[in-house]
Design a protein around this motif. Sequence first.
Motif, mmCIF file in Angstrom:
data_model
loop_
_atom_site.group_PDB
_atom_site.id
_atom_site.type_symbol
_atom_site.label_atom_id
_atom_site.label_comp_id
_atom_site.label_asym_id
_atom_site.label_seq_id
_atom_site.Cartn_x
_atom_site.Cartn_y
_atom_site.Cartn_z
ATOM 1 N N TYR A 201 0.832 -1.199 0.000
ATOM 2 C CA TYR A 201 0.000 0.000 0.000
ATOM 3 C C TYR A 201 0.869 1.253 0.000
ATOM 4 O O TYR A 201 1.973 1.248 0.551
ATOM 5 N N ARG A 202 0.351 2.310 -0.624
ATOM 6 C CA ARG A 202 0.962 3.641 -0.527
ATOM 7 C C ARG A 202 -0.155 4.614 -0.178
ATOM 8 O O ARG A 202 -1.146 4.721 -0.903
ATOM 9 N N ASP A 203 0.010 5.299 0.931
ATOM 10 C CA ASP A 203 -0.968 6.300 1.376
ATOM 11 C C ASP A 203 -2.398 5.746 1.386
ATOM 12 O O ASP A 203 -3.350 6.417 1.007
ATOM 13 N N TRP B 286 3.504 0.543 3.187
ATOM 14 C CA TRP B 286 3.496 -0.603 4.098
ATOM 15 C C TRP B 286 3.017 -1.829 3.349
ATOM 16 O O TRP B 286 2.464 -1.747 2.259
ATOM 17 N N VAL B 287 3.292 -2.988 3.950
ATOM 18 C CA VAL B 287 2.876 -4.256 3.361
ATOM 19 C C VAL B 287 2.018 -5.008 4.366
ATOM 20 O O VAL B 287 2.272 -4.969 5.571
ATOM 21 N N VAL C 234 4.836 1.432 9.017
ATOM 22 C CA VAL C 234 4.797 2.355 7.884
ATOM 23 C C VAL C 234 6.206 2.871 7.623
ATOM 24 O O VAL C 234 6.917 3.262 8.545
ATOM 25 N N ALA C 235 6.596 2.835 6.344
ATOM 26 C CA ALA C 235 7.911 3.338 5.936
ATOM 27 C C ALA C 235 7.705 4.585 5.086
ATOM 28 O O ALA C 235 7.207 4.496 3.960
ATOM 29 N N PRO C 236 8.044 5.758 5.617
ATOM 30 C CA PRO C 236 7.879 6.973 4.810
ATOM 31 C C PRO C 236 8.965 7.063 3.744
ATOM 32 O O PRO C 236 10.131 6.792 4.006
#
Length: 81
Positions: A11-13, A45-46, A59-61
């Motif tokens: 996922y992104r945002d 994130w996954v 979450v990885a920014p």
Amino acid sequence: SGQEPFSYYWYRDGSLLSDDGHFSGTTTTNLTVRKILESDAGQYWVVVSNSLGVVTSQVAPLVIHFVDAAGNIPLPPYTNW
């Protein structure tokens, strides 16, 4: 808990990603972004699942800084030239 098969969802945002010419590996452990763009910045994130449950990663920014390669006076912190 460690029992294969695993399913991966990147996922992104908050939006589920899918493989296309820009993203690949969206259903694997490794997400790849080709020709990164300013619009790719965000929170990634996954989610991993198997028959026993579901786990979400931290979450990885992704923060992106672009600079002018033709600039002649690069100085830290490289936020502009």
